[in-house]
Design an enzyme around this catalytic site. Structure first.
Site, short mmCIF file in Angstrom:
data_model
loop_
_atom_site.label_atom_id
_atom_site.label_comp_id
_atom_site.label_asym_id
_atom_site.label_seq_id
_atom_site.Cartn_x
_atom_site.Cartn_y
_atom_site.Cartn_z
N GLY A 238 0.81 -1.21 0.00
CA GLY A 238 0.00 0.00 0.00
C GLY A 238 0.84 1.26 0.00
N ASP A 364 10.14 5.68 -15.46
CA ASP A 364 8.71 5.37 -15.37
C ASP A 364 7.88 6.64 -15.51
OD1 ASP A 364 6.53 3.70 -15.10
OD2 ASP A 364 6.57 3.69 -12.91
#
Length: 854
Positions: A238, A364
């Site tokens: 998370g 990215d």
């Protein structure tokens, strides 16, 4: 990207396909090992099931899952295989290492991650023996923590109470899910979430009771911070918004799960998190890079503590600012948007240059890794794929459409990502050049024609996203033939319908794989859960579109559907099930096969049909109505009336207070309204029209009026104009109602619904959730708009389909949902485009029972 699609994009560069086919060349040896007498092995898609033939399993019970890291998987499987054969325990295992990596990848479903082998003990005594015996055999082995299960000891064994046999029921939202037999003998959902839970009525053996109680009582996270909310979840872990003390600053905690969140090289989330920490240390002080505050370990997971960057993601900024999603976009708004977008590109380049100056490749670059601060500055986030220039490692993950192709290295990877953002900011279709690099020039031309960008703005798009023979991306000979001529078919002032139809039909036919038994045509990933036969995602829908538009149908494709209807498992339902297949078989002249399938569906397990058109009662009722008219069997009409009335009563009773109520043609009350109108036309019972009007109004109640004059379904922070769950689907039902009730109160919304179907930009081309569905709806309701405006609108929507067109073997073809692969199916691909164009250009039927242009 919808994370479900990643696993289905590995097997083939052009079509979505099963992960099993991707991993078929690297299956574990155990898949072929000879078995002792009295044992059998059964294929279940990505699983191999091994069982003693004389052992009868209970319907449900405590099952054991075995987790494994990739490096140990072969040895773990050998140990499990030997143990289960020796102890005569039924078990299953993932068929190969590539499938195991997909199951544990970053965007794999969290509730199934880590499950490598499953054992099915027949009773509590066998459960205890397996936990003890196999636990000793596998002691010291490691693997991803299985979030849905109770861990047994410190090893790789986990357990949960669940179904052994496949049974299904409907959950609270109406979805068909795996089921357990409850204490009263009724089926209840077998909840497979990301937390361990035991049904309160399930038996808990004494020898695991203490562990179950301890797990239920565990609350302490072990974190020295107060977590305020979750920002994001993935299988890697998370991302949490936290605070350091009651009055301390807000921080971001990024979690990494050991052995989970794998990339394509098998690197796990912990390794990437440590890399991100090292990169942030190196970039300390660079404007546009968040500050890091160290690593910590809580329980077995690692966390990176970072500065909380206030602002909004670039993807969120575009969703609220992009002008072409509105009908009749104002030119001043387009110019203002262009100015803002160009400024964002400049600021991204500045931060990227500073990162490169420190010797780092970001790796990215995509819109969800960029935050626009309140003052307009850009901040990069998520450096887990970053690499130093001197020790460069090519990223093994990446966002679809923004990840550089093979052969691209170093800082050029970031230049590619930036070029994709340059494209995406003006046409959010960055996935298309990744599928077919030849689209880069087309989209660059479209940007220059529509937006006042400066000279040279699109040069990087053309140079970096376009064909590059040296990197092998142009070596897809099926794509790109006659690109200009095919686009001209769609954009010509006067459409040549026969040529358009024949080109689309030929492209669909060229995609067919009649040698396969699981599917005839490539389509959306849903065909691997709903099956490859149905109207929405399977062969029936493709053949329906070809038949409805008068296109040529290969006889062997009809034979394939006939054969599959007799041998393949089918569930009830119009779009997702066998009723749609039976309907199409009858249209194709195969009445005997259609009636045989209808009889087989009548003996399906007794489950109360749901109120959705796609898989529930209204679709079944329409199918029965068709066969009642075709065969003269009055009992079929009676069954159809019972189903439709019962469904309507259920919806009316729930009314506007039902918080789970979904709108739209396929999932909402509109589907039942459509069935009621068609039944009224057959029976003349005005009460059916009354109920239809009430149900349309129920769906309209889920819509909202927007400042641009549109009326769309409100879905959280989104508004939806589409067919499946949007306002166009409601509009289709409303259109059939207004034929008989032109003065119905709901008629006042029709023009605003039509206006919602007119946007200049639509992100997907498909029928259910894209431009084709809007085009078909506009064509069906064309009589509501005066010419020449109505014709001009259809011509514009037809021409704009060229933005998505990706020619296949020299024929018109279209990508499916998510734009990552081509699709032939009705819901998302070329068949749906064909159907809509036929309705718009030749007045051919649209979706079943929605009608033909008036």
């Amino acid at each position: 990207m919808d994370n479900r699609y990643e696993a289905y994009a590995y097997a083939d560069p052009l079509f979505y396909d099963s992960p099993r086919r991707w991993g078929a060349h690297e299956e574990f040896a155990a898949v072929e090992w000879p078995l002792p007498a009295g044992w059998e092995r059964v294929d279940q898609e990505i699983w191999a099931v091994v069982r003693p033939v004389d052992v009868q399993l209970p319907a449900q019970g405590w099952k054991i899952h075995v987790s494994s890291e990739a490096g140990d998987a072969e040895e773990v499987l050998e140990a499990v295989h030997a143990y289960c054969l020796r102890e005569r325990v039924t078990f299953k295992f993932l068929r190969g290492l590539p499938i195991l990596q997909v199951q544990n990848s970053k965007y794999a479903p969290r509730e199934s991650s880590g499950k490598f082998c499953t054992l099915y003990p027949v009773d509590q005594a066998e459960l205890e023996r397996c936990l003890d015996g196999l636990g000793r055999v596998l002691a010291g082995r490691k693997g991803p923590y299985i979030l849905s299960d109770l861990r047994w000891g410190e090893g790789p064994l986990y357990l949960r109470y669940g179904g052994f046999a496949e049974r299904y029921c409907r959950n609270d939202s109406g979805a068909r899910v795996l089921a357990l037999i409850g204490p009263e003998g009724r089926l209840v959902p077998d909840v497979r979430g990301t937390g361990f839970a035991v049904p309160d009525w399930a038996p808990v053996p004494d020898f695991i009771a203490a562990a179950v109680a301890e797990r239920a009582a565990a609350r302490d996270t072990g974190l020295p911070y107060t977590v305020e909310r979750v920002l994001h979840f993935s299988n890697a872990g998370g991302v949490y918004l936290a605070r350091d003390g009651d009055a301390g600053p807000r921080l971001v905690l990024k979690e990494a799960r050991p052995f989970a969140g794998l990339d394509q090289r098998g690197v796990d989330a912990v390794t990437r998190l440590r890399n991100e920490h090292d990169i942030l240390v190196r970039l300390a002080g660079v404007p546009g890079v968040p500050a890091q505050h160290g690593l910590l370990t809580a329980w077995e997971h690692e966390f990176l503590v970072q500065e909380f960057v206030e602002g909004r993601l670039l993807s969120e900024w575009l969703a609220t600012r992009y002008p072409l999603i509105h009908p009749d976009a104002d030119e001043a708004a387009v110019a203002e948007y262009t100015r803002e977008a160009l400024g964002i590109v400049d600021r991204i380049e500045e931060v990227l240059a500073a990162i490169h100056a420190r010797g780092v490749v970001f790796g990215d670059l995509h819109p969800r890794n960029l935050i626009i601060r309140e003052n307009g500055d850009i901040c990069f986030i998520d450096f887990e794929l970053a690499s130093t220039v001197e020790d460069f490692v090519r990223p093994a993950l990446g966002a679809a459409g923004f990840a550089a192709p093979p052969g691209c290295t170093g800082t050029r990877i970031d230049r590619y990502g930036l070029a994709a953002i340059r494209l995406w900011l003006f046409l959010p279709l960055a996935q298309l050049p990744a599928l077919d690099p030849g689209k880069a020039d087309e989209l660059a031309d479209a940007i220059e024609l529509r937006f006042p960008v400066p000279d040279g703005y699109t040069d990087e798009i053309r140079r970096l996203l376009g064909p590059a023979p040296s990197d092998g991306r142009s070596r897809r000979p099926e794509l790109g033939h006659d690109r200009e001529q095919l686009n001209a078919l769609l954009t010509a002032p006067t459409a040549d319908w026969p040529r358009i139809r024949d080109s689309l039909a030929a492209g669909i036919t060229a995609m067919a794989t009649p040698d396969r038994t699981d599917r005839l045509f490539p389509g959306d990933v849903a065909q691997f859960t709903h099956g490859g036969l149905g109207l929405a995602y399977g062969a029936a829908g493709v053949l329906y579109a070809l038949h409805s538009t008068g296109a040529t149908i290969a006889p062997d494709h009809v034979r394939w559907l006939v054969r599959a209807s007799r041998t393949r498992p089918v569930e009830p339902g119009l779009y997702f099930g066998g009723h749609g297949v039976a309907y199409v078989l009858d249209l194709l002249g195969e009445r005997d096969a259609a009636l045989a399938l209808l009889r087989r569906l009548a003996t399906a397990p007794d489950e109360e049909p749901q109120p959705g058109l796609a898989a529930g009662a209204p679709g079944i009722a329409l199918t029965l109505l068709h066969f009642a008219a075709a065969t003269g069997e009055h009992r079929l009409l009676e069954q159809a009336l019972v189903l439709a009335r019962s469904c309507a009563d259920t919806l009316e009773k729930a009314g506007r207070s039902d918080p789970r109520r979904t709108a739209g043609l396929l999932a909402g009350a509109s589907g039942t309204a459509l069935a009621l109108v068609r039944l009224y036309e057959h029976t003349g019972e005005h009460a059916l029209l009354d109920q239809a009007q009430t149900l349309v109004e129920l769906d309209l109640d889920r819509c909202t009026s927007l400042a641009d004059g549109t009326f769309q379904v409100a879905d959280g922070r989104r508004v939806l104009p589409y067919v499946e769950t949007g306002s166009a689907g409601i509009g289709l039902a409303l259109n059939t109602l207004l034929v008989h009730r032109p003065d119905a109160p709901s008629a006042c919304h029709e023009q605003a619904i039509r206006r919602a179907a007119e946007p200049e930009f639509v992100i997907q081309p498909g029928l259910f959730n894209g431009r084709a569905g809007l085009l078909g709806y506009l064509a069906l309701t064309r009589h509501r708009a005066p010419d020449p405006a109505g014709t001009a609108l259809l011509d514009r929507q037809r021409a704009l389909l060229a933005l998505h067109q990706v020619s296949y073997q020299g024929m018109l073809a279209f990508p499916g949902d998510q734009l990552l692969r081509l699709s032939a199916d009705l819901a998302t691909g070329s068949a749906g485009v064909l159907l809509a164009l036929g309705t718009a250009l030749a007045g051919t039927p649209f979706l079943p029972w929605t009608g033909t242009p008036g």
